[in-house]
Design a protein around this motif. Sequence first.
Motif, PDB file in Angstrom:
ATOM      1  N   VAL A  71       0.831  -1.199   0.000  1.00 13.43           N
ATOM      2  CA  VAL A  71       0.000   0.000   0.000  1.00 13.43           C
ATOM      3  C   VAL A  71       0.865   1.248   0.000  1.00 13.43           C
ATOM      4  O   VAL A  71       1.870   1.319   0.710  1.00 13.43           O
ATOM      5  N   GLN A  72       0.508   2.210  -0.835  1.00 15.96           N
ATOM      6  CA  GLN A  72       1.164   3.514  -0.880  1.00 15.96           C
ATOM      7  C   GLN A  72       0.387   4.464   0.031  1.00 15.96           C
ATOM      8  O   GLN A  72      -0.806   4.689  -0.178  1.00 15.96           O
ATOM      9  N   ILE A  73       1.042   5.022   1.047  1.00 11.85           N
ATOM     10  CA  ILE A  73       0.319   5.873   1.994  1.00 11.85           C
ATOM     11  C   ILE A  73       0.622   7.358   1.819  1.00 11.85           C
ATOM     12  O   ILE A  73       0.198   8.169   2.638  1.00 11.85           O
ATOM     13  N   GLY A  75      -0.634   9.505   0.004  1.00 11.05           N
ATOM     14  CA  GLY A  75      -1.824  10.334  -0.115  1.00 11.05           C
ATOM     15  C   GLY A  75      -2.691  10.359   1.131  1.00 11.05           C
ATOM     16  O   GLY A  75      -3.752  10.985   1.146  1.00 11.05           O
ATOM     17  N   PHE A  76      -2.245   9.698   2.191  1.00 13.35           N
ATOM     18  CA  PHE A  76      -3.043   9.598   3.413  1.00 13.35           C
ATOM     19  C   PHE A  76      -2.692  10.663   4.454  1.00 13.35           C
ATOM     20  O   PHE A  76      -3.285  10.701   5.527  1.00 13.35           O
ATOM     21  N   GLY A  77      -1.685  11.487   4.163  1.00 14.09           N
ATOM     22  CA  GLY A  77      -1.295  12.529   5.098  1.00 14.09           C
ATOM     23  C   GLY A  77      -0.078  12.157   5.929  1.00 14.09           C
ATOM     24  O   GLY A  77       0.195  10.977   6.170  1.00 14.09           O
ATOM     25  N   LYS A  78       0.672  13.187   6.366  1.00 11.91           N
ATOM     26  CA  LYS A  78       1.897  12.963   7.142  1.00 11.91           C
ATOM     27  C   LYS A  78       1.615  12.350   8.507  1.00 11.91           C
ATOM     28  O   LYS A  78       2.485  11.705   9.096  1.00 11.91           O
ATOM     29  N   GLU A  79       0.406  12.559   9.023  1.00  9.55           N
ATOM     30  CA  GLU A  79       0.066  12.006  10.339  1.00  9.55           C
ATOM     31  C   GLU A  79       0.139  10.481  10.317  1.00  9.55           C
ATOM     32  O   GLU A  79       0.641   9.859  11.256  1.00  9.55           O
ATOM     33  N   LEU A  80      -0.359   9.886   9.229  1.00  9.36           N
ATOM     34  CA  LEU A  80      -0.311   8.426   9.133  1.00  9.36           C
ATOM     35  C   LEU A  80       1.124   7.946   9.009  1.00  9.36           C
ATOM     36  O   LEU A  80       1.490   6.921   9.598  1.00  9.36           O
ATOM     37  N   LYS A  81       1.937   8.675   8.256  1.00 11.27           N
ATOM     38  CA  LYS A  81       3.342   8.292   8.133  1.00 11.27           C
ATOM     39  C   LYS A  81       3.992   8.224   9.506  1.00 11.27           C
ATOM     40  O   LYS A  81       4.683   7.242   9.835  1.00 11.27           O
ATOM     41  N   GLN A  82       3.788   9.232  10.331  1.00  8.45           N
ATOM     42  CA  GLN A  82       4.391   9.253  11.659  1.00  8.45           C
ATOM     43  C   GLN A  82       3.832   8.139  12.538  1.00  8.45           C
ATOM     44  O   GLN A  82       4.561   7.527  13.313  1.00  8.45           O
ATOM     45  N   ALA A  83       2.539   7.864  12.404  1.00 15.24           N
ATOM     46  CA  ALA A  83       1.928   6.791  13.186  1.00 15.24           C
ATOM     47  C   ALA A  83       2.499   5.433  12.794  1.00 15.24           C
ATOM     48  O   ALA A  83       2.753   4.575  13.653  1.00 15.24           O
ATOM     49  N   VAL A  84       2.713   5.241  11.480  1.00 16.43           N
ATOM     50  CA  VAL A  84       3.286   3.992  10.987  1.00 16.43           C
ATOM     51  C   VAL A  84       4.706   3.804  11.516  1.00 16.43           C
ATOM     52  O   VAL A  84       5.088   2.721  11.974  1.00 16.43           O
TER      53      VAL A  84
END
Length: 307
Positions: A71-73, A75-84
């Motif tokens: 999955v490419q994230i 486009g889901f926002g930087k918040e999700l990147k940090q959570a991941v």
Amino acid sequence: MLQNLREKTGMTEEVIKNGKCLVYYKGDPLLTEDFNIAWMDFADLGVDPKLFLEHALLLGMTDAGQFQFAVQIVGFGKELKQAVLKKSQGNFTDFRLSLMMMPTSESALASKAKAIFNWHRRNTHCAKCGGPSARNSTASCRTCSKCEEVWYPSLSPVGIVLVADSLKTKLLLVRQGRHPKGMYSCIAGYVDSGETLEEGIRREVAEEVGLTVLSVDYKASQHWSFPTSNLMIGCHAIVSGNEVLDVDTSELEDARWFSVDEVRRSLISIKANPLETMTSAQEGTNNFFVPPRGTLAHSLIDSWLSN
């Protein structure tokens, strides 16, 4: 089961909720410190299933029957990147470096995912009528909205060859500008339409270093997603007694004969500590190393030296 899901059933919310995910951000995979895939459960992403389906693809299935997704994230926002990053304790790692350092089985999955993502990005319209196309839920194909032609990801064949002299005392390795500093690899080139693999390899060796190939032996193959989706077909070759190189400098930065002992020492070094070996080349203390694990060139060199 996997093929049925791709062709008939499609991905449902129930399927993805029980899956494990290889996560990408701006094309780079989420890996552990030792370059293994940092798999995440779908639930840990906290993403709406419908949104997930728009950015994910069905990658495979484990021996235990659990579906694997990529999955490419971005486009889901930087918040999700940090959570991941927080939940996984992994890091998004440069893709080319990743493929060189990952275990072969995992680099194959990462390369497959990258290639399919890229194929969808480049093929938004039908090549037959020009109409817009849409991907199916598993991302295994695209269907034209006008003429209903179905399109599937394709591969380009590339011959890659480790060349030895007729006495088998030397190995020919080459450098391209895109290689990491100090790395020498095998000659590689696309097999032209109408050519056999052997003809393509003979042509590439003649064009790039001016040598005549006497024999070509197939060894192994590997998917490689640079610069596009390629099937690397690996061979060993022997050249004639005339070993004077005529290097095509428009294609290669350098080409050199190395003694078998030189190559063996470099192989031992890159196997023992790939990061240290590559770093020393960047710092100028080591001006030659062979490709690390995860590359077909590494396997070709390893198998030749093991004979």
